[in-house]
Write a protein that holds these residues in place. Structure first.
Motif, PDB file in Angstrom:
ATOM      1  N   ALA A   1       2.348   4.682   3.959  1.00  0.00           N
ATOM      2  CA  ALA A   1       1.580   3.628   3.990  1.00  0.00           C
ATOM      3  C   ALA A   1       1.660   2.651   2.509  1.00  0.00           C
ATOM      4  O   ALA A   1       1.705   1.512   2.494  1.00  0.00           O
ATOM      5  N   LEU A   2       1.762   3.582   1.710  1.00  0.00           N
ATOM      6  CA  LEU A   2       1.632   2.878   0.271  1.00  0.00           C
ATOM      7  C   LEU A   2       3.096   2.215   0.063  1.00  0.00           C
ATOM      8  O   LEU A   2       3.123   0.983  -0.665  1.00  0.00           O
TER       9      LEU A   2
ATOM     10  N   THR B   1       5.988  -2.970  -0.461  1.00  0.00           N
ATOM     11  CA  THR B   1       6.905  -3.690   0.001  1.00  0.00           C
ATOM     12  C   THR B   1       6.433  -5.074   0.513  1.00  0.00           C
ATOM     13  O   THR B   1       6.979  -6.105   0.183  1.00  0.00           O
ATOM     14  N   LEU B   2       5.400  -5.140   1.297  1.00  0.00           N
ATOM     15  CA  LEU B   2       4.675  -6.265   1.630  1.00  0.00           C
ATOM     16  C   LEU B   2       4.352  -7.292   0.427  1.00  0.00           C
ATOM     17  O   LEU B   2       4.488  -8.418   0.466  1.00  0.00           O
ATOM     18  N   ARG B   3       3.735  -6.544  -0.570  1.00  0.00           N
ATOM     19  CA  ARG B   3       3.190  -7.337  -1.648  1.00  0.00           C
ATOM     20  C   ARG B   3       4.433  -7.904  -2.312  1.00  0.00           C
ATOM     21  O   ARG B   3       4.248  -8.974  -2.613  1.00  0.00           O
TER      22      ARG B   3
ATOM     23  N   ALA C   1       7.854 -12.646  -4.033  1.00  0.00           N
ATOM     24  CA  ALA C   1       9.235 -13.262  -4.039  1.00  0.00           C
ATOM     25  C   ALA C   1       9.179 -14.429  -3.242  1.00  0.00           C
ATOM     26  O   ALA C   1       9.852 -15.534  -3.731  1.00  0.00           O
ATOM     27  N   ARG C   2       8.636 -14.517  -2.198  1.00  0.00           N
ATOM     28  CA  ARG C   2       8.351 -15.761  -1.201  1.00  0.00           C
ATOM     29  C   ARG C   2       7.812 -16.849  -1.917  1.00  0.00           C
ATOM     30  O   ARG C   2       8.092 -17.994  -2.095  1.00  0.00           O
TER      31      ARG C   2
END
Length: 52
Positions: A24-25, A30-32, A37-38
């Motif tokens: 989960a971490l 990865t999402l953060r 990056a976006r």
């Protein structure tokens, strides 16, 4: 149904729990990182559009 783990139940279940927490971490990090990056890419692209 959970199999009978005997005297190893605590070790096995804690390993599963630790694995789930770490997974989960990793997903959250990865999402953060993807959001950062976006945002950086959009900033570069918007500067590029302004400069022509």
């Amino acid at each position: 149904m959970m199999p009978d783990l005997g005297k190893y139940a605590d070790a096995v279940l804690s390993a599963y729990g630790a694995s789930l927490v770490l997974l989960a971490l990793l997903v959250l990090l990865t999402l953060r990182r993807g959001r950062r990056a976006r945002a950086a890419l959009e900033a570069v692209e918007s500067r590029e559009k302004k400069d022509g």
